[in-house]
Design an enzyme around this catalytic site. Structure first.
Site, PDB file in Angstrom:
ATOM      1  CB  SER A   1     -26.127 -28.414  51.634  1.00  0.00           C
ATOM      2  OG  SER A   1     -25.881 -27.017  51.683  1.00  0.00           O
ATOM      3  CB  CYS A   2     -22.451 -26.339  47.766  1.00  0.00           C
ATOM      4  SG  CYS A   2     -20.882 -25.507  47.431  1.00  0.00           S
ATOM      5  CG  PHE A   3     -22.861 -22.367  50.766  1.00  0.00           C
ATOM      6  CD1 PHE A   3     -22.010 -21.334  51.124  1.00  0.00           C
ATOM      7  CD2 PHE A   3     -23.221 -22.493  49.439  1.00  0.00           C
ATOM      8  CE1 PHE A   3     -21.517 -20.449  50.180  1.00  0.00           C
ATOM      9  CE2 PHE A   3     -22.734 -21.611  48.479  1.00  0.00           C
ATOM     10  CZ  PHE A   3     -21.880 -20.591  48.847  1.00  0.00           C
TER      11      PHE A   3
ATOM     12  CE  LYS B   1     -18.595 -23.753  50.305  1.00  0.00           C
ATOM     13  NZ  LYS B   1     -18.794 -25.148  49.882  1.00  0.00           N
TER      14      LYS B   1
END
Length: 259
Positions: A152-154, A169
Site C-alpha cells: 500500500s502506497c499510503f 501521509k
C-alpha cells in the site's frame, strides 16, 4: 500576442499576459476510468516530447473507483478481487493506491535543472503552499525500511510524499522521465472510505484525515483545484491557460491507448 504551439497539424492557442509569463496549459477536471486517466498522462508526455506541446497541469478523479499499481510493482493486495474496482497500472513507480474519494494531479514539463529530488521539490511546492492557504500544513516524508515490503502506497512515506503535521501521509507522488521531460502525478486523500480501504488492504488507516473545510463532494474538489491552480501559477511563475482536451485530441488518445 498569441502563443502558438504545434500539435502535429493542430495548434493550441492562448493569449499571453502583459508580463509575458511562460504559458502552461491547464486542462479542466476530468472524471473518467483509470485506464483513460493513465492514457491521458502518457499521451501528454509523448505530445510534449515530440510535438512541443506546452507544459501541462491537470487534476482528475477516478470513476469507477480503482486501484492503481506502480509500474514495477509485482506484489499487490488480493482482497480487491471480490470488490467492484478497476485495476490499472501507472506509468510511474510506487505502490498500490486506492482511488476513491481522492483527487489526482498531473504535471508534464521539461528542461528543468537539478537532481530528480530537487525537481520533485520544485514541482511539489505548489501543493505545500496551496494547502497551507486552505489551512493544512504539510511536510516531506522520510523513507522507512518497511516501505519496500508494503503493497500500500499510503501505509508508509518516502521523501517523495507529503505528510500532515499529525504524521499521516496525505499526498503520494511519483515521476516518470523521458529524455529531459518529466511526468509527475500524485493522489491526495479528500474523503476516504475507511471501510473500503480496509477491505482492499486488510487493515484500517491509522488515522482518519479531517480537513478544515466544511465543503464536501464536488464543491470540495472545486475549492481545492482552484486554490492549487493559483498556487501553481505563483510558485512556478507561469500563466495557466485553461483549455479542455479537443475532439481531435480525444480521437488521437483513443488510437494511442490501443497501441
Amino acid at each position: 500576442m498569441i502563443f502558438d504551439t504545434e500539435l502535429g497539424s493542430k495548434r493550441v492557442t492562448s493569449k499571453l499576459s502583459s508580463e509575458q509569463l511562460p504559458v502552461w496549459r491547464f486542462i479542466p477536471l476530468i472524471n473518467a476510468p483509470g485506464q483513460v486517466q493513465m492514457a491521458i498522462d502518457r499521451w501528454l508526455l509523448k505530445q510534449h516530447l515530440i510535438h512541443h506541446h506546452p507544459p501541462t497541469l491537470r487534476f482528475y478523479t477516478w470513476c469507477p473507483a480503482a486501484i492503481s499499481l506502480g509500474y514495477h510493482q509485482r506484489r499487490w493486495p488480493s482482497f480487491w478481487q471480490s470488490l467492484p474496482l478497476d485495476l490499472v497500472r501507472r506509468p510511474t513507480g510506487g505502490r498500490a493506491v486506492l482511488h476513491q474519494g481522492d483527487l489526482t494531479y498531473s504535471i508534464v514539463t521539461s528542461g528543468m535543472k537539478g537532481s530528480r529530488k530537487e525537481i520533485y521539490k520544485i514541482l511539489s511546492q505548489f501543493l505545500i503552499e496551496g494547502w497551507q492557504q486552505l489551512g493544512v500544513e504539510l511536510r516531506y516524508g522520510k523513507a522507512g525500511r518497511e516501505y519496500a515490503g508494503n503493497p500500500s502506497c499510503f501505509a508508509t512515506a518516502t521523501a517523495a510524499d507529503l505528510m500532515l503535521e499529525s504524521g499521516e501521509k496525505f499526498i503520494g507522488s511519483a515521476q516518470l522521465y523521458k529524455g529531459n521531460a518529466v511526468l509527475q502525478h500524485g493522489s491526495m486523500i479528500l474523503q476516504q472510505d475507511r471501510e473500503l480501504f480496509q477491505q482492499v488492504f486488510g487493515y484500517l488507516p491509522t488515522l482518519s484525515i479531517q480537513l478544515p473545510l466544511e465543503a464536501v463532494g464536488e464543491e470540495l474538489i472545486e475549492i481545492v483545484v482552484t486554490q492549487l491552480k493559483q498556487a501553481a501559477s505563483s510558485c512556478w511563475g507561469v500563466e495557466l491557460v485553461e483549455q479542455p482536451l479537443l475532439d481531435w485530441e480525444w480521437q488521437d488518445l483513443s488510437a494511442f491507448e490501443l497501441n
